[in-house]
Design a protein around this motif. Sequence first.
Motif, mmCIF file in Angstrom:
data_model
loop_
_atom_site.group_PDB
_atom_site.id
_atom_site.type_symbol
_atom_site.label_atom_id
_atom_site.label_comp_id
_atom_site.label_asym_id
_atom_site.label_seq_id
_atom_site.Cartn_x
_atom_site.Cartn_y
_atom_site.Cartn_z
ATOM 1 N N UNK A 1 -2.318 31.896 -13.363
ATOM 2 C CA UNK A 1 -2.319 32.069 -11.911
ATOM 3 C C UNK A 1 -3.309 31.115 -11.251
ATOM 4 N N UNK A 2 -3.007 30.728 -10.023
ATOM 5 C CA UNK A 2 -3.890 29.848 -9.275
ATOM 6 C C UNK A 2 -5.131 30.574 -8.803
ATOM 7 N N UNK A 3 -6.059 29.796 -8.296
ATOM 8 C CA UNK A 3 -7.295 30.360 -7.769
ATOM 9 C C UNK A 3 -7.152 30.666 -6.294
ATOM 10 N N UNK B 1 1.261 10.489 -20.740
ATOM 11 C CA UNK B 1 0.631 11.421 -21.686
ATOM 12 C C UNK B 1 -0.862 11.553 -21.414
ATOM 13 N N UNK B 2 -1.547 10.427 -21.229
ATOM 14 C CA UNK B 2 -2.995 10.467 -20.982
ATOM 15 C C UNK B 2 -3.315 11.200 -19.674
ATOM 16 N N UNK B 3 -2.579 10.905 -18.610
ATOM 17 C CA UNK B 3 -2.858 11.550 -17.323
ATOM 18 C C UNK B 3 -2.478 13.024 -17.337
ATOM 19 N N UNK B 4 -1.499 13.391 -18.149
ATOM 20 C CA UNK B 4 -1.066 14.788 -18.233
ATOM 21 C C UNK B 4 -2.100 15.690 -18.888
ATOM 22 N N UNK B 5 -3.078 15.096 -19.540
ATOM 23 C CA UNK B 5 -4.160 15.864 -20.171
ATOM 24 C C UNK B 5 -5.208 16.310 -19.157
ATOM 25 N N UNK B 6 -5.110 15.838 -17.928
ATOM 26 C CA UNK B 6 -6.077 16.140 -16.875
ATOM 27 C C UNK B 6 -5.930 17.583 -16.402
ATOM 28 N N UNK B 7 -7.044 18.234 -16.161
ATOM 29 C CA UNK B 7 -7.038 19.553 -15.525
ATOM 30 C C UNK B 7 -8.059 19.551 -14.389
ATOM 31 N N UNK B 8 -7.799 20.398 -13.403
ATOM 32 C CA UNK B 8 -8.719 20.589 -12.283
ATOM 33 C C UNK B 8 -8.950 22.086 -12.121
ATOM 34 N N UNK B 9 -9.874 22.444 -11.273
ATOM 35 C CA UNK B 9 -10.115 23.860 -11.004
ATOM 36 C C UNK B 9 -8.879 24.474 -10.361
ATOM 37 N N UNK B 10 -8.583 25.714 -10.722
ATOM 38 C CA UNK B 10 -7.452 26.426 -10.121
ATOM 39 C C UNK B 10 -7.650 26.511 -8.614
ATOM 40 N N UNK C 1 -1.029 25.220 -9.181
ATOM 41 C CA UNK C 1 -2.207 25.962 -8.725
ATOM 42 C C UNK C 1 -3.133 26.407 -9.871
ATOM 43 N N UNK C 2 -2.609 26.443 -11.103
ATOM 44 C CA UNK C 2 -3.443 26.782 -12.267
ATOM 45 C C UNK C 2 -4.437 25.679 -12.589
ATOM 46 N N UNK C 3 -4.220 24.481 -12.040
ATOM 47 C CA UNK C 3 -5.074 23.334 -12.313
ATOM 48 C C UNK C 3 -4.510 22.409 -13.370
ATOM 49 N N UNK C 4 -3.388 22.778 -13.968
ATOM 50 C CA UNK C 4 -2.760 21.950 -14.986
ATOM 51 C C UNK C 4 -1.746 21.001 -14.351
ATOM 52 N N UNK C 5 -1.520 19.865 -15.010
ATOM 53 C CA UNK C 5 -0.538 18.904 -14.519
ATOM 54 C C UNK C 5 0.864 19.464 -14.726
ATOM 55 N N UNK C 6 1.611 19.491 -13.650
ATOM 56 C CA UNK C 6 3.009 19.919 -13.707
ATOM 57 C C UNK C 6 3.901 18.731 -14.051
ATOM 58 N N UNK C 7 3.600 17.572 -13.436
ATOM 59 C CA UNK C 7 4.453 16.408 -13.597
ATOM 60 C C UNK C 7 3.658 15.149 -13.287
ATOM 61 N N UNK C 8 3.938 14.096 -14.026
ATOM 62 C CA UNK C 8 3.367 12.780 -13.751
ATOM 63 C C UNK C 8 4.510 11.776 -13.791
#
Length: 109
Positions: A17-19, A85-94, A60-67
């Motif tokens: 879930x998102x933040x 692949x490299x950019x899809x490993x990125x995460x941000x705060x929810x 909203x979870x902070x994970x990459x959905x699509x690049x």
Amino acid sequence: MASVAPAASAAPRAPVPGGSGTFDRAAALNALAKNASKAAGCRMRGEPGATADVTVTFEPSGQVKEALIRSGPYAGSPTGKCIIKKLSETTVSAFGGEAATVILPVSVH
């Protein structure tokens, strides 16, 4: 749009879930820049060094959905797949709300 490639992952991720906060574009670009530096070495033999504009959408979870490779010579190529692949490993705060998208230039040498 040059390429439509979903974010690659080793295993399916369970939805998170998102933040409650808002999407922090600056933090997302900063996190992506770290992985873009890894993607800079993705150029495969026979492919030119160049810059690709990549659209990255975060859930909203902070994970990459699509690049997606938006422009540049790498759409559908092995180099492009490595960049994704490299950019899809990125995460941000929810964050709260809908998915958010940013565009990042990635220079490959």
